[in-house]
Design a protein around this motif. Structure first.
Motif, PDB file in Angstrom:
ATOM      1  N   GLU A  47     -20.961  -3.550  26.760  1.00 50.24           N
ATOM      2  CA  GLU A  47     -21.343  -4.685  27.611  1.00 50.24           C
ATOM      3  C   GLU A  47     -21.686  -5.913  26.776  1.00 50.24           C
ATOM      4  N   GLU A  48     -22.211  -5.680  25.566  1.00 55.58           N
ATOM      5  CA  GLU A  48     -22.622  -6.780  24.690  1.00 55.58           C
ATOM      6  C   GLU A  48     -21.513  -7.229  23.737  1.00 55.58           C
ATOM      7  N   GLY A  49     -20.301  -6.681  23.896  1.00 56.11           N
ATOM      8  CA  GLY A  49     -19.179  -7.183  23.111  1.00 56.11           C
ATOM      9  C   GLY A  49     -18.520  -6.220  22.151  1.00 56.11           C
ATOM     10  N   LEU A  50     -18.989  -4.962  22.072  1.00 57.41           N
ATOM     11  CA  LEU A  50     -18.326  -3.973  21.221  1.00 57.41           C
ATOM     12  C   LEU A  50     -16.857  -3.893  21.618  1.00 57.41           C
ATOM     13  N   ARG A  51     -15.984  -4.000  20.633  1.00 57.88           N
ATOM     14  CA  ARG A  51     -14.545  -3.889  20.908  1.00 57.88           C
ATOM     15  C   ARG A  51     -14.105  -2.453  20.656  1.00 57.88           C
ATOM     16  N   VAL A  52     -13.398  -1.888  21.632  1.00 53.58           N
ATOM     17  CA  VAL A  52     -12.854  -0.542  21.503  1.00 53.58           C
ATOM     18  C   VAL A  52     -11.346  -0.691  21.386  1.00 53.58           C
ATOM     19  N   GLU A  53     -10.814  -0.338  20.202  1.00 57.94           N
ATOM     20  CA  GLU A  53      -9.400  -0.570  19.914  1.00 57.94           C
ATOM     21  C   GLU A  53      -8.740   0.716  19.422  1.00 57.94           C
ATOM     22  N   TRP A  54      -7.467   0.878  19.766  1.00 60.37           N
ATOM     23  CA  TRP A  54      -6.681   1.990  19.246  1.00 60.37           C
ATOM     24  C   TRP A  54      -6.322   1.697  17.791  1.00 60.37           C
ATOM     25  N   PRO A  55      -6.272   2.720  16.955  1.00 63.80           N
ATOM     26  CA  PRO A  55      -5.883   2.496  15.562  1.00 63.80           C
ATOM     27  C   PRO A  55      -4.373   2.280  15.437  1.00 63.80           C
TER      28      PRO A  55
END
Length: 166
Positions: A47-55
């Motif tokens: 919610e605070e901006g953590l980016r969840v990305e695939w490698p």
């Protein structure tokens, strides 16, 4: 600007005071969060901006290759490999946050800056081998000695001091 690649330890331990918008992780990290507190910390960070990305798949191949060279591949989970691949993508401007020693060992070999979450940082870079508990012969991999059938045990092949990169 420096970014932080967050392993599951960041959310499990919960003692990192970082701007979530500077943090990146991979989707499989969420699967390693077993406590409600860790899941809550992960959700709040998103919610605070953590980016969840695939490698990047090419980076995953590079990590697997290095893990084979260091003989850490047996110790690394799918998530460990993915988080290392993501850290490799951001190697020039990122710091990997992890307490896992096998992850740290592979990371430093790949030129990735590492910062532990709650444990101490590794001091030695280690290359592992397997040694037979019976005939004492050494092998690169396996669980059973192909010569005498006794179990193989993990043993340091060589190590060197990690350069202080902090």
């Amino acid at each position: 600007m420096t970014c932080y690649i967050a392993d599951s330890a960041v959310f499990i331990m919960g003692n990192f005071d970082l701007d979530s918008s500077l943090m990146i992780t991979v989707p499989s990290v969420a699967d390693e969060l077993k406590s409600k507190d860790a899941e809550l910390r992960f959700d709040l960070a998103k919610e605070e901006g953590l980016r969840v990305e695939w490698p990047d798949p090419e980076m995953v191949k590079d990590v697997r290759k290095m893990a084979e060279l260091t003989r850490d591949s047996e110790e690394l989970s799918k998530t460990d490999i993915e988080i290392l691949a993501k850290a490799l993508e951001y190697r020039d401007r990122g710091i990997l946050l992890t307490d896992d020693y096998a992850v740290q060992n592979v990371a430093v070999q790949l030129g990735i800056d590492v910062k532990p979450v709650a444990q101490k940082k590794i001091k030695d870079i280690i290359i592992w081998q397997k040694q037979c508990t019976g005939c004492r012969k050494t092998f690169d991999k396996g669980d059973v000695c192909p010569i005498c059938g006794s179990p193989l045990k993990k043993k340091r092949k060589k190590s060197r001091k990690e350069k202080n990169r902090s």
